[in-house]
Design a protein around this motif. Sequence first.
Motif, short mmCIF file in Angstrom:
data_model
loop_
_atom_site.label_atom_id
_atom_site.label_comp_id
_atom_site.label_asym_id
_atom_site.label_seq_id
_atom_site.Cartn_x
_atom_site.Cartn_y
_atom_site.Cartn_z
N SER A 269 3.54 10.19 -7.05
CA SER A 269 4.52 10.57 -8.06
C SER A 269 3.84 10.80 -9.41
O SER A 269 4.14 11.78 -10.11
N ASP A 270 2.92 9.92 -9.77
CA ASP A 270 2.19 10.07 -11.03
C ASP A 270 1.35 11.35 -11.03
O ASP A 270 1.30 12.06 -12.04
N VAL A 271 0.70 11.62 -9.92
CA VAL A 271 -0.12 12.84 -9.82
C VAL A 271 0.77 14.08 -9.95
O VAL A 271 0.43 15.03 -10.67
N ILE B 66 2.72 18.73 -13.29
CA ILE B 66 3.81 19.41 -13.99
C ILE B 66 3.54 19.43 -15.49
O ILE B 66 3.68 20.47 -16.15
N LEU B 67 3.13 18.29 -16.06
CA LEU B 67 2.84 18.23 -17.49
C LEU B 67 1.68 19.14 -17.87
O LEU B 67 1.70 19.79 -18.93
N ARG B 68 0.68 19.21 -17.01
CA ARG B 68 -0.47 20.09 -17.29
C ARG B 68 -0.02 21.55 -17.32
O ARG B 68 -0.44 22.32 -18.20
N GLU B 69 0.82 21.92 -16.35
CA GLU B 69 1.32 23.30 -16.33
C GLU B 69 2.14 23.59 -17.58
O GLU B 69 2.02 24.67 -18.19
N GLU B 70 2.99 22.63 -18.00
CA GLU B 70 3.79 22.82 -19.21
C GLU B 70 2.89 22.95 -20.44
O GLU B 70 3.14 23.78 -21.32
N LEU B 71 1.85 22.12 -20.52
CA LEU B 71 0.92 22.21 -21.65
C LEU B 71 0.19 23.55 -21.67
O LEU B 71 -0.03 24.13 -22.74
N ASN B 72 -0.17 24.04 -20.50
CA ASN B 72 -0.81 25.36 -20.43
C ASN B 72 0.13 26.45 -20.93
O ASN B 72 -0.28 27.37 -21.64
N LEU C 116 0.83 -1.20 0.00
CA LEU C 116 0.00 0.00 0.00
C LEU C 116 0.86 1.26 0.00
O LEU C 116 0.60 2.20 -0.76
N THR C 117 1.90 1.26 0.81
CA THR C 117 2.80 2.42 0.88
C THR C 117 3.46 2.66 -0.48
O THR C 117 3.54 3.80 -0.95
N LYS C 118 3.92 1.57 -1.12
CA LYS C 118 4.55 1.71 -2.43
C LYS C 118 3.56 2.22 -3.47
O LYS C 118 3.88 3.08 -4.29
N LEU C 119 2.34 1.69 -3.43
CA LEU C 119 1.32 2.13 -4.39
C LEU C 119 0.96 3.60 -4.18
O LEU C 119 0.79 4.35 -5.14
N GLN C 120 0.85 4.00 -2.92
CA GLN C 120 0.53 5.39 -2.64
C GLN C 120 1.65 6.32 -3.10
O GLN C 120 1.39 7.38 -3.67
N ALA C 121 2.90 5.90 -2.87
CA ALA C 121 4.04 6.72 -3.30
C ALA C 121 4.07 6.82 -4.83
O ALA C 121 4.29 7.90 -5.39
N SER C 122 3.81 5.70 -5.48
CA SER C 122 3.80 5.69 -6.95
C SER C 122 2.67 6.57 -7.48
O SER C 122 2.87 7.34 -8.43
N SER C 123 1.51 6.47 -6.87
CA SER C 123 0.36 7.29 -7.30
C SER C 123 0.65 8.77 -7.09
O SER C 123 0.33 9.60 -7.95
#
Length: 101
Positions: free
Chosen positions: A61-63, A68-74, A52-59
Amino acid sequence: MKKLQDNQEASLRSPQSSFYEQLHTIQETRRQINAALDKIEQKTLKDMKDTLTKLQASSKSDVDKCIILREELNQIRDAIQDISVKIKIELSFIATRKCEE
């Protein structure tokens, strides 16, 4: 008669003794099974918490990457809009000059 009575009493004690030995064996086996199940439960819970801890950390990181990508696209969208406006102004100027000529 006394001998027969003694034999009968002895034969009664033997099953009772066997009964208590078997009961003790069953109880000890149950204790061992419960201890093994407790160990399995604790290990499983630890593994689940780690997963669970690994999944939460991965999620997370993805968020964060998505933000960041959304800000760059904007920023790219804004830059394209600025370029588009400048091109329209330049084209309008060129068209006006051509018309004047």
